[in-house]
Design a protein around this motif. Structure first.
Motif, short mmCIF file in Angstrom:
data_model
loop_
_atom_site.label_atom_id
_atom_site.label_comp_id
_atom_site.label_asym_id
_atom_site.label_seq_id
_atom_site.Cartn_x
_atom_site.Cartn_y
_atom_site.Cartn_z
N PRO A 221 0.86 -1.36 -0.06
CA PRO A 221 -0.12 -0.09 -0.06
C PRO A 221 1.01 1.13 -0.09
N GLY A 222 0.42 2.33 -0.79
CA GLY A 222 1.20 3.33 -0.85
C GLY A 222 2.47 3.52 -1.70
N LEU A 223 2.49 2.34 -2.49
CA LEU A 223 3.96 2.29 -3.16
C LEU A 223 3.87 3.42 -4.21
N GLN A 224 5.18 3.65 -4.65
CA GLN A 224 5.68 4.83 -5.36
C GLN A 224 5.36 4.31 -6.99
N LEU A 225 4.68 4.57 -7.89
CA LEU A 225 4.41 4.19 -9.18
C LEU A 225 5.72 4.00 -9.81
N LEU A 226 6.76 5.03 -10.05
CA LEU A 226 8.09 4.68 -10.83
C LEU A 226 8.82 3.66 -10.10
N ASP A 227 8.69 3.56 -8.71
CA ASP A 227 9.66 2.34 -8.30
C ASP A 227 9.24 0.85 -9.00
N TYR B 187 2.36 -9.80 -10.38
CA TYR B 187 2.09 -9.24 -9.16
C TYR B 187 1.34 -9.48 -8.25
N ILE B 188 1.70 -9.32 -6.97
CA ILE B 188 1.16 -10.07 -5.74
C ILE B 188 1.01 -9.03 -4.71
N ALA B 189 -0.04 -9.15 -3.90
CA ALA B 189 -0.08 -8.42 -2.70
C ALA B 189 -1.31 -9.21 -1.81
N GLU B 190 -1.27 -8.42 -0.65
CA GLU B 190 -2.38 -9.07 0.55
C GLU B 190 -3.78 -8.83 0.15
N ALA B 191 -3.83 -7.76 -0.59
CA ALA B 191 -5.15 -7.48 -1.15
C ALA B 191 -5.45 -7.34 -2.59
N ALA B 192 -6.41 -7.54 -3.19
CA ALA B 192 -6.96 -7.40 -4.72
C ALA B 192 -6.43 -6.12 -5.44
N THR B 193 -6.81 -5.28 -4.58
CA THR B 193 -6.44 -3.78 -5.06
C THR B 193 -5.73 -3.08 -4.20
N VAL B 194 -4.51 -2.47 -4.84
CA VAL B 194 -3.31 -1.51 -4.00
C VAL B 194 -3.47 -0.30 -4.55
N LEU B 195 -3.62 0.69 -3.56
CA LEU B 195 -3.69 2.15 -3.78
C LEU B 195 -2.31 2.51 -3.89
N SER B 196 -1.94 3.16 -4.94
CA SER B 196 -0.65 3.54 -5.03
C SER B 196 -0.41 4.99 -4.59
N HIS B 197 0.90 5.31 -3.85
CA HIS B 197 0.68 6.76 -3.26
C HIS B 197 0.19 7.92 -4.09
N TRP C 94 7.88 2.56 -1.09
CA TRP C 94 6.50 3.15 -1.00
C TRP C 94 6.61 4.58 -0.27
N GLN C 95 5.73 5.20 -0.27
CA GLN C 95 5.84 6.62 0.69
C GLN C 95 5.93 6.17 2.18
N VAL C 96 7.04 6.64 2.64
CA VAL C 96 7.38 6.57 4.15
C VAL C 96 7.45 7.86 4.72
N GLY C 97 6.89 7.96 6.04
CA GLY C 97 6.66 9.28 6.70
C GLY C 97 5.15 9.43 6.94
N GLY C 98 4.88 10.43 7.87
CA GLY C 98 3.52 10.64 8.54
C GLY C 98 3.01 9.50 9.26
N ARG D 182 3.44 3.36 8.38
CA ARG D 182 4.56 2.21 8.68
C ARG D 182 5.84 2.01 7.66
N PRO D 183 7.09 1.99 8.44
CA PRO D 183 8.11 1.94 7.69
C PRO D 183 7.98 0.56 6.84
N VAL D 184 7.21 -0.56 7.00
CA VAL D 184 6.95 -1.56 6.06
C VAL D 184 5.48 -2.09 6.04
N PRO D 185 4.76 -1.66 5.31
CA PRO D 185 3.35 -1.84 5.21
C PRO D 185 3.15 -3.41 4.62
N LEU D 186 4.03 -4.36 4.98
CA LEU D 186 3.75 -5.55 4.39
C LEU D 186 3.58 -6.55 5.61
#
Length: 332
Positions: A34-40, A63-73, A98-102, A105-109
């Motif tokens: 979640p919150g991944l940077q698109l260019l990354d 492409y794998i994730a914990e949810a079927a839809t992942v919202l980018s930053h 992913w976007q870090v800060g605010g 979490r440092p690791v949203p996995l």
């Protein structure tokens, strides 16, 4: 033979066989947080996708994730698989940042994805991260005692949270065995191109770079810099074609006459083009490629004699001489 050619001053010889390159991955699996940077994500995916199209081999994406839809930053929703297929050791696993800060979490996995990352490396697979993705590798236990990098704004945080990781600062990317980490955002493209060059040759990597219009190799002080990419920050077609030929056959004794004949230009024209565009000669360019490849072989455990012969030198003496002239450290 003058320095205008590409034959070594020690005279003709038959180099030892160059070690075969690792095969390209059959599959490249991207772990989406979640919150991944698109260019990354998009940078490496474009490199590997272009390499697959150009070669017709490997690099199939998943492409794998914990949810079927992942919202980018950036707010773009991405679709991912939640039923994960087994990975083969030859597959490449990529963790975009992913976007870090605010409040993030440092690791949203979650634990399951972190376990998958660790398990792939444990079974012999290669793992690559971009930017904050290094935090996931650290949480998975893969950076303990290993060299790694991340975005310059996150280096202190990575070192603080994971003191056993050997954080390399202000470089584009770092290779430590089968752990590959890159700095912020677009540096994932640099690392992906380097991986293509290692797996499928510099000629294909240069074709991919030209297709993506990314000639420039940033940060010339990067320890893992690629000679081929560092000298691609130009648009001279003749020099590009000469580089393609030398990149592909760097271990051979290529004379200036042979190069000019294959490129269908005069020796004078080729020499002038190289000097004007790169500030060097075909011989020196080839020697740089050989030194870099020899250094990689020594880093992988080869002795200097074996490495020197594998890249086309008669023995380690010439390699040591060139390393001293360039100000480098002579391999043991």
């Amino acid at each position: 033979m003058s320095e205008e050619g590409t034959r070594e001053p020690e005279g003709p010889h038959t180099p030892a066989a160059v070690p075969q390159r690792p095969a390209p991955p059959q599959r490249v699996e991207y772990v989406l947080a979640p919150g991944l940077q698109l260019l990354d994500l998009a940078g490496p995916a474009q490199v590997f996708g272009t390499a697959a199209e150009a070669s017709g081999r490997g690099w199939a994406p998943s492409y794998i994730a914990e949810a079927a839809t992942v919202l980018s930053h950036q707010g773009l929703p991405l679709r991912a698989e939640t039923e994960w297929q087994p990975l083969h050791p030859s597959d490449l696993l990529v963790v975009p940042g992913w976007q870090v800060g605010g409040q993030r979490r440092p690791v949203p996995l979650g634990a399951a994805l972190l376990d998958r990352i660790a398990a792939h490396h444990a079974q012999g697979g290669t793992v690559m991260s971009v930017c904050a993705g290094a935090f996931a590798l650290a949480r998975a236990g893969l950076l303990d005692g290993r060299r790694a990098t991340t975005h310059h704004a996150l280096q202190d945080e990575l070192a603080r949270l994971h003191p056993t990781a050997r954080v390399v600062r202000d470089v584009l990317f770092v290779r430590d065995g089968r752990i590959l980490t890159s700095a912020g955002i677009a540096s994932g493209i640099d690392l992906a191109l380097d991986l293509v060059a290692q797996r499928m040759g510099s000629r294909l990597a240069s074709r991919v770079a030209r297709a993506m219009v990314v000639y420039v190799r940033r940060n010339g002080h990067a320890p893992q810099e690629s000679v081929m990419l560092r000298h691609r920050d130009h648009v001279d077609d003749l020099v590009h074609r000469a580089q393609d030929l030398i990149d592909d056959r760097y271990a051979e004794s290529l004379s200036l006459t042979l190069l000019a004949r294959e490129l269908r230009v005069s020796e004078r024209t080729l020499t002038r083009a190289f000097s004007r565009t790169l500030g060097t000669t075909p011989l020196r360019y080839q020697q740089s490629l050989r030194r870099e490849r020899a250094q990689l072989l020594v880093g992988a455990g080869a002795d200097s004699e074996t490495a020197a012969r594998a890249v086309g030198f008669r023995d380690a003496r010439m390699l040591r001489t060139l390393r001293r002239r360039s100000g480098g450290i002579t391999p043991p």
